[in-house]
Design a protein around this motif. Structure first.
Motif, PDB file in Angstrom:
ATOM      1  N   ALA A   1      42.084  34.078  21.846  1.00 18.25           N
ATOM      2  CA  ALA A   1      43.084  33.332  22.614  1.00 18.25           C
ATOM      3  C   ALA A   1      43.405  34.049  23.921  1.00 18.25           C
ATOM      4  O   ALA A   1      43.572  33.419  24.970  1.00 18.25           O
ATOM      5  N   ALA A   2      43.485  35.385  23.872  1.00 19.59           N
ATOM      6  CA  ALA A   2      43.801  36.164  25.079  1.00 19.59           C
ATOM      7  C   ALA A   2      42.713  36.007  26.136  1.00 19.59           C
ATOM      8  O   ALA A   2      43.000  35.861  27.336  1.00 19.59           O
ATOM      9  N   MET A   3      41.454  36.014  25.707  1.00 15.06           N
ATOM     10  CA  MET A   3      40.364  35.863  26.674  1.00 15.06           C
ATOM     11  C   MET A   3      40.375  34.474  27.313  1.00 15.06           C
ATOM     12  O   MET A   3      40.191  34.334  28.531  1.00 15.06           O
ATOM     13  N   PHE A   4      40.614  33.442  26.502  1.00 10.17           N
ATOM     14  CA  PHE A   4      40.641  32.088  27.062  1.00 10.17           C
ATOM     15  C   PHE A   4      41.883  31.872  27.932  1.00 10.17           C
ATOM     16  O   PHE A   4      41.822  31.118  28.907  1.00 10.17           O
ATOM     17  N   ALA A   5      42.990  32.521  27.602  1.00 10.60           N
ATOM     18  CA  ALA A   5      44.167  32.448  28.475  1.00 10.60           C
ATOM     19  C   ALA A   5      43.841  33.053  29.833  1.00 10.60           C
ATOM     20  O   ALA A   5      44.228  32.517  30.884  1.00 10.60           O
ATOM     21  N   GLY A   6      43.120  34.164  29.821  1.00 12.72           N
ATOM     22  CA  GLY A   6      42.702  34.781  31.081  1.00 12.72           C
ATOM     23  C   GLY A   6      41.792  33.878  31.884  1.00 12.72           C
ATOM     24  O   GLY A   6      41.936  33.742  33.104  1.00 12.72           O
TER      25      GLY A   6
END
Length: 307
Positions: A73-78
């Motif tokens: 989720a953190a990577m896609f938020a970025g």
């Protein structure tokens, strides 16, 4: 402009180091950039350190989750927050060598749309950890038909690749596999995993096993095909024992066979329960997707978007 995405979870000791190191390397190379730190609901002072870095470093942008949603989720938020013409995903602990970003960027300037970081080795890991990791990637490579044996999250993506990934509707995602699946013109950069300068790894054996199961389930239907194989195995076993029982009955040598019956019942029951478990797991995944909840919730921003 280049967007550098740094997923961060309980990395208070590494935020300032990462911001200073990556900015120094990219400034020296003359590459316009932004640093997107995504705080994945850390329990320490990671968000406070990101805010502090954004006040002293104009390149730093911070994204803070309302709780821990996971690295995917953190990577896609970025990726969704990034403004650059291309994006690099790199671990905040700098075990992915930041100097390789420049090499990736130069390949992007040559026209490559995905620049994959390929591990030369896995650094200092336990024997069990290495075996488990290699087994997982062999399994996912066979299940998907994509060679991911040396893959990592460390890679550069062109803006068109980022936009393609951001348009994908699924909630449960596997970034490493999806970035393979989308295709585009690719190049590779090899690197050696670096040792941490501060902090400890957030990956336990339990979390790695859970990560492997989730990602195999989200990107492959191979476990469902396993049920068919188990069914064939049960059929073969039943035929063999059926023939033996008939021969013994005809020849008049049939025995009580209580132990055989018990073993067959236990075997059949185990296969049935495993099959139901696999089917139930995929039904649960379908249920999660149908709910349509967001991959993450942003509670706060700092830096560029907070102005």
């Amino acid at each position: 402009m280049l967007s550098v995405i740094l997923p961060s979870y309980n990395e208070e000791q590494m935020i300032a180091v990462a911001a200073r190191t990556v900015t120094g390397i990219l400034d020296e190379a003359g590459i316009a950039h932004e640093l997107l730190f995504v705080d994945d609901g850390s329990r320490d002072k990671t968000w406070a350190e990101i805010r502090k870095a954004s006040e002293t470093n104009p390149h730093v942008v911070g994204v803070h989750f309302s709780r821990n949603f996971g690295k995917e989720a953190a990577m896609f938020a970025g990726l969704e927050q990034a403004k650059g013409d291309c994006c690099v995903v790199i671990d905040c602990d700098l075990q992915h060598p930041p100097e390789k970003i420049v090499e990736m960027y130069r390949l992007w300037e040559e026209g490559y749309e995905v620049v994959e970081g390929i591990k030369e080795d896995r650094g200092e890991e336990s024997g069990f950890h290495k075996f488990a990791s290699l087994s997982f990637y062999r399994l996912i490579s066979k299940a998907t038909g994509l060679d991911m044996s040396s893959s990592s999250d460390f890679k550069l993506l062109d803006r068109k690749v980022v936009d393609t990934l951001n348009k994908m509707p699924e909630r449960i995602v596997f970034f490493r596999a999806l970035s393979f699946w989308v295709g585009f013109r690719r190049a590779e950069v090899s690197y050696r995993v670096q040792e941490r300068t501060a902090g400890v790894s957030k990956w336990s054996t339990r979390s790695l096993i859970k990560y492997a199961i989730n990602n195999i389930g989200s990107f492959s239907s191979a476990p469902l095909h396993l049920i068919t194989l188990l069914g064939v195995l049960m059929l073969v076993t039943a035929v063999v024992f059926g023939v033996v029982a008939l021969v013994q009955k005809i020849t008049g040598t049939a025995l009580g066979g209580f132990t055989t019956v018990i073993l067959l019942l236990l075997f059949a029951s185990s296969v049935i329960m495993i099959s139901l478990g696999i089917i139930g797991y995929y039904i649960a995944r379908i249920y999660e997707e149908l709910k349509g909840r967001p991959r993450y919730i942003i509670s706060e921003l700092c830096g560029r978007d907070a102005e």
